[in-house]
Design an enzyme around this catalytic site. Structure first.
Site, mmCIF file in Angstrom:
data_model
loop_
_atom_site.group_PDB
_atom_site.id
_atom_site.type_symbol
_atom_site.label_atom_id
_atom_site.label_comp_id
_atom_site.label_asym_id
_atom_site.label_seq_id
_atom_site.Cartn_x
_atom_site.Cartn_y
_atom_site.Cartn_z
ATOM 1 N N THR A 48 0.850 -1.185 0.000
ATOM 2 C CA THR A 48 0.000 0.000 0.000
ATOM 3 C C THR A 48 0.887 1.237 0.000
ATOM 4 O O THR A 48 1.948 1.253 0.638
ATOM 5 C CB THR A 48 -1.030 -0.009 1.152
ATOM 6 O OG1 THR A 48 -1.855 1.141 1.021
ATOM 7 C CG2 THR A 48 -0.392 -0.044 2.525
ATOM 8 N N GLU A 49 0.461 2.240 -0.753
ATOM 9 C CA GLU A 49 1.290 3.411 -1.043
ATOM 10 C C GLU A 49 1.803 4.106 0.210
ATOM 11 O O GLU A 49 2.867 4.727 0.196
ATOM 12 C CB GLU A 49 0.496 4.439 -1.873
ATOM 13 C CG GLU A 49 0.160 4.009 -3.280
ATOM 14 C CD GLU A 49 -1.211 3.380 -3.360
ATOM 15 O OE1 GLU A 49 -1.487 2.414 -2.611
ATOM 16 O OE2 GLU A 49 -2.015 3.838 -4.187
#
Lengths: 228, 235
Positions: free
Chosen positions: A53-54
């Site tokens: 996840t970013e």
């Protein structure tokens, strides 16, 4: 889209299931916010993907039970997550080095429009309001495979697979495979190549709801998905 | 050396009208709510605020925007569960927006902290967000030139801090915080606990103290998500 096609088209869960079948064991995967997140639920047995996840987590798992959220532990959609054994935290520049540096195996995103040359429009309808892009423009560059999950047409029945996008682009020539509610389509050499279609749907009916020519190389497989 | 600051009010005392401020956090995760609220108490105006988002609800950055302290936001995703503070002002033309792809935002901040004035990225090539920016081809692929981002101040959130300014973070609360610490003239960190020098294992230091000018302890910091669920409003 006709009522006949609406009656047989895949649900979002079924599209996500089909996309999940192509993710190999041990793959590093980023799933876009919303519908693409469903892909994680359908990993084939015996395979384990590592989700990125970013905002700086590799190796996250399912959502925690209500009341057990830790709001320092969220995903890019700002939803609470849990960690799997072997998870790692890192800052945002490292996170996007993983993205742009070609370290992710697969990114799966949603789409407003996909063009036959692989152009993607998924961040803005171009109609005003507050523009917001998040990590979409970064994610379409760097992952070894950029796939899209989407309904084959808009709610009004207009094609989403087009000869050229009319909405603002997220990236140029970046998409390699599209999983739709009717078909699996590759983008190869600037054209759509039909790989699978629903068995009860004729080629001509599929072409009629697609905004650019569907090419056939070899056989077209049956798109068969369990009831979910 | 002692970079400890006694209170959050003292920590933000030097931030004046017109300043450019980086604020750490991704949504509420890693957001220095107490420092932001101290800044609201002081109420400098005409600020340029750099953060991934543009506030949620009526606390933190959203509350700053409601007090009309920000002239401009630099962010990747100015939407949230309750984005009204920013949305209303943006649509009325009362606040400026520089929209930056998230990875480009992170790298521009890192570049600012690392002394790299510009770099090339594939991100945004051929899109509206690349308009007016130089493009160059490397090994057959096109890349967009992006410039560093720097700030007068960074206000960030960490977990442990020591008087040397060394910091550790908690979970995904790390996000932009270590990058912003590097990119500002003056970096202030709120930490859950200040410990004596040496108590943070040097192997565990994420932000070395050279990047940090002040450390203020805020034990049991508030979470934006909790405050929003209670429909909190600041001030």
């Amino acid at each position: 889209m006709s009522d006949a096609i609406n009656a047989i088209k895949l649900s979002n869960a079924q599209i996500a299931w089909r996309a999940a079948q192509d993710i190999e064991d041990g793959a590093y995967v980023n799933l876009g916010i919303g519908f693409p997140e469903m892909v994680a639920k359908f990993q084939p047995e015996g395979r384990e993907a590592i989700f990125h996840t970013e905002n700086g987590v590799l190796g996250f798992g399912e959502a925690p039970k209500e009341g057990e959220e830790d709001w320092d532990l969220i995903n890019a959609g700002k939803k609470a997550i849990t960690l799997k054994p072997g998870a790692a935290f890192f800052h945002h520049a490292d996170s996007f080095a993983m993205v742009r540096g070609g370290h992710l195996d697969v990114a799966i995103l949603g789409a407003y429009q996909v063009a036959q040359n692989g152009d993607l429009a998924n961040w803005s309808t171009g109609k005003g309001g507050v523009p917001a892009v998040g990590g979409a423009m970064d994610l379409v560059h760097g992952a070894k495979r950029v796939a899209v999950v989407t309904d084959h047409t808009t709610k009004k029945g207009d094609p989403k697979l087009l000869d050229a996008c009319t909405m603002p682009l997220t990236g140029v020539g970046c998409v390699t495979r599209v999983y739709t509610s009717l078909a699996v389509v590759d983008i190869d050499g600037g054209q759509f190549v039909l790989r699978e279609k629903l068995p009860d749907l004729s080629f001509d009916d599929l072409q009629a709801v697609t905004g650019a020519p569907l090419n056939v190389q070899g056989t077209v497989g049956d798109l068969i998905v369990p009831a979910l | 050396m002692d970079k400890t600051i006694a209170s959050v009010a003292d920590a933000v005392a030097d931030i004046q009208d017109g300043a450019t401020i980086m604020i750490g956090g991704f949504g509420g995760s890693g957001a220095p709510i107490e420092l932001i609220h101290a800044l609201i108490d002081k109420r400098p105006r005409d600020l340029t605020v750099i953060n991934n988002n543009a506030g949620n609800g009526h606390v933190g950055i959203a509350a700053m925007i409601e007090q009309d302290m920000a002239r401009k936001m630099v962010c990747s995703f100015p939407r949230s569960a309750d984005p009204r503070a920013f949305t209303e002002r943006y649509l009325e033309g009362r606040i400026e927006l520089e929209l930056v792809p998230q990875g480009t935002l992170a790298e521009r901040i890192r570049a600012g902290g690392a002394g790299i004035p510009a770099f090339y990225t594939p991100t945004s090539f051929g899109t509206d967000l690349a308009k007016g920016k130089p493009v160059e081809e490397f090994e057959g692929r096109s890349y967009v030139q992006e410039r560093w981002l720097k700030a007068d101040f960074a206000i960030i959130k960490a977990q442990l801090g020591d008087p040397m300014g060394n910091l550790t973070y908690r979970m995904a609360g790390r996000n932009f915080n270590p990058l912003m610490a590097m990119a500002a003239t003056r970096t202030i960190a709120q930490v859950s606990q200040i410990v004596a020098p040496g108590e943070i294992d040097p192997e565990q230091v994420v932000t070395p103290g050279i990047f940090v000018n002040g450390v203020v302890q805020v034990a049991n910091p508030q979470q934006e998500e909790f405050l929003n669920r209670q429909e909190a409003v600041y001030p």
